[in-house]
Design an enzyme around this catalytic site. Structure first.
Site, PDB file in Angstrom:
ATOM      1  N   SER A 197      72.185  -2.919  89.939  1.00 26.66           N
ATOM      2  CA  SER A 197      71.472  -2.151  90.954  1.00 26.66           C
ATOM      3  C   SER A 197      70.486  -1.184  90.294  1.00 26.66           C
ATOM      4  CB  SER A 197      72.470  -1.440  91.867  1.00 26.66           C
ATOM      5  OG  SER A 197      71.844  -0.972  93.050  1.00 26.66           O
ATOM      6  N   GLU A 323      73.856  -8.966  99.933  1.00 28.46           N
ATOM      7  CA  GLU A 323      73.642  -7.650  99.327  1.00 28.46           C
ATOM      8  C   GLU A 323      73.626  -6.504 100.351  1.00 28.46           C
ATOM      9  OE1 GLU A 323      73.295  -6.877  96.127  1.00 28.46           O
ATOM     10  OE2 GLU A 323      72.610  -8.667  95.077  1.00 28.46           O
ATOM     11  N   HIS A 420      76.750  -6.150  98.154  1.00 28.76           N
ATOM     12  CA  HIS A 420      76.236  -5.471  96.966  1.00 28.76           C
ATOM     13  C   HIS A 420      77.389  -4.807  96.216  1.00 28.76           C
ATOM     14  CE1 HIS A 420      73.033  -3.549  94.669  1.00 28.76           C
ATOM     15  NE2 HIS A 420      73.545  -2.341  94.893  1.00 28.76           N
TER      16      HIS A 420
END
Length: 487
Positions: A197, A323, A420
């Site tokens: 990320s 995600e 995510h």
């Protein structure tokens, strides 16, 4: 290393550190790579840590940098606050190269990995990111590091010399690894920079930078929000102005001195308020993150890629299947969206956003408008540009490997799917560190097997430039089957 298997001692540039050993891997936690960012060093570029005369115990992580709880706690699980501005710029090293007599063994490849958290939360010292099993799986050295976050890391006051201090921290950690990792059995010339990320965003720019890029041989980019460009300087300046106003410092003749004098809790509280004031349905960018043109961000990644700045480096990258559920599943504003409003949000994010929203809605009959927007936003922020990055790199004749992580919890009332961050427990094979994680759910034998397989695959990439997984072939943009699916 000195000859003690139980408590090995290593000499660094600042002094000796004493680690611990577990299952054949030596761990050295909480090693300072820079001086504490307090007093006059708050908001400043990182400075070398003073040397220490005696052996320093490196048996526990240093504190996290100051931060508020993650906005993804409802997905990943809660953390007990452990931050302290003093002593926060530390890193952690795991090495399977234990003391041995005779000739020095060959040095091991190295992974320097940066945590995510939207440039607002996280810590390289958390047990989520324990590198012991990864080090053992690939016979590699694993390093995780803290860096300044939120306003302490990304407040934009260039006229006062405040220029992406969090990004400067990451570069300082890389420099520390280059100078010291040989003492831990690592090869500084076989260095992979990776992250997830915000950490993937950071790792990519470190690999592309003309300053740090020459030190990087391989890159791992997990769920990089590459659809998000570095922050525009004008926007960053406006957010800084509003932030100073919330602190009552908008008229201060010396705002930097005033900021350094305030308790860090006040800085965090004002950042919380700014985040709330700027929040909009469908928008996930934090108020402050790396600024274009600042330290470590001279150009956007597509510009640097076109200039060949990643050429010659091996790349492993990928996304999770779903995600954006991590950001949208618990947001009542997303659940309440009408089809027209969700379509308008998509249209505002990309030129073809409305068309792609309609196409996705047709592909997902019966899905609520917010669910359609979630699927479209996953493509916009994560998947499209991950594949574009890999495709460009492969087309230039460079090795690129792409995965999609599909693991979803069996009991999934929030319909997170493969959200995510869900690959993190498997990347480090640390599933037991997530006991209250909705994204992971119950840890089954199949999940443990997946953790071992995925951890070995990525550790193999660090070691050799090729994932250690049967049938995982290099990425080809025209061949969807070249994306390796896990879970």
């Amino acid at each position: 290393m000195e000859q003690s298997i139980e408590r090995p001692v290593v000499t660094t540039g600042s002094g000796r550190v004493r680690g611990t050993v577990h299952d054949g891997v030596a761990a050295f936690r909480g090693i300072p790579y820079a001086a504490s960012p307090v007093g006059e060093r708050r908001f400043a570029a990182p400075e070398p840590h003073p040397a220490w005369p005696a052996v320093r115990e490196a048996d526990r992580p240093g504190p996290a940098v100051p931060q508020r709880p993650s906005r993804l706690e409802a997905v990943m699980g809660p953390r007990t606050p452990d931050w302290n501005e003093e002593g926060s710029l530390t890193l952690n090293v795991w090495t399977p190269r234990l003391p041995a007599g005779g000739a020095a063994p060959a040095a091991l490849p190295v992974l320097l990995w940066f945590h995510g958290g939207g440039f607002t939360s996280g810590s390289g010292g958390w047990d989520w990111y324990d590198g012991g099993r990864s080090a053992a799986a690939g016979q590699v050295v694993v390093v995780t590091a803290n860096y300044r976050l939120g306003p302490l890391g990304y407040l934009h006051l260039p006229e006062h010399g405040v220029d992406n201090p969090g990004t400067r921290d990451q570069a300082a950690a890389l420099d520390w690894v280059r100078r010291n990792i040989a003492s831990f059995g690592g090869d500084p010339d076989t260095l992979t920079v990776g992250g997830q990320s915000a950490g993937a965003f950071s790792a990519l720019y470190l690999a592309l930078s003309p300053v740090t890029g020459p030190s990087v041989k391989r890159l791992i980019a997990q769920s990089g929000p590459f659809g998000l460009a570095p922050q525009d300087p004008a926007e960053a300046a406006e957010h800084a102005r509003r932030y100073l106003g919330l602190l009552g410092l908008d008229g201060s003749p010396d705002p930097l001195a005033a900021l350094r004098a305030l308790p860090v809790e006040r800085l965090l509280a004002a950042y919380d308020r700014l985040s709330q004031d700027l929040s909009r349905p469908g928008a996930v960018a934090p108020p402050m993150y790396p600024v274009l043109g600042g330290a470590g961000m001279p150009t956007t990644w597509p510009q640097a890629l076109a200039a060949g700045r990643l050429d010659g480096k091996e790349l492993l990258t990928g996304t999770t299947r779903d995600e954006m559920t991590a950001f949208f599943a618990f947001d009542p504003r997303i659940r309440a969206l009408t089809a027209d409003r969700a379509r308008a949000i998509a249209a505002g994010q990309r030129a073809d956003g409305a068309r792609r929203f309609d196409r996705t809605a047709a592909r997902l009959p019966g899905a609520a408008p917010g669910e359609v927007l979630t699927a479209v936003a996953t493509e916009f922020l994560f998947r499209d540009d991950t594949l574009a990055l890999a495709g460009h790199h492969a087309a230039a004749g460079n090795p690129a490997y792409v995965y999609r992580f599909d693991h979803a919890p069996a009991d999934d009332p929030a319909r997170l799917g493969a959200a995510h961050c869900v690959e993190l427990p498997f990347f480090f094979d640390t599933l037991d560190a997530y006991p209250d994680s909705p994204m992971l759910g119950a840890v089954t034998p199949a999940a443990r097997a997946l953790g071992g397989a995925f951890s070995r695959a990525v550790a193999g990439f660090v070691a050799t430039g090729r994932p250690a997984a049967d049938g995982w072939r290099p990425y080809e943009a025209e061949s969807p089957s070249s994306v390796r699916q896990f879970g």
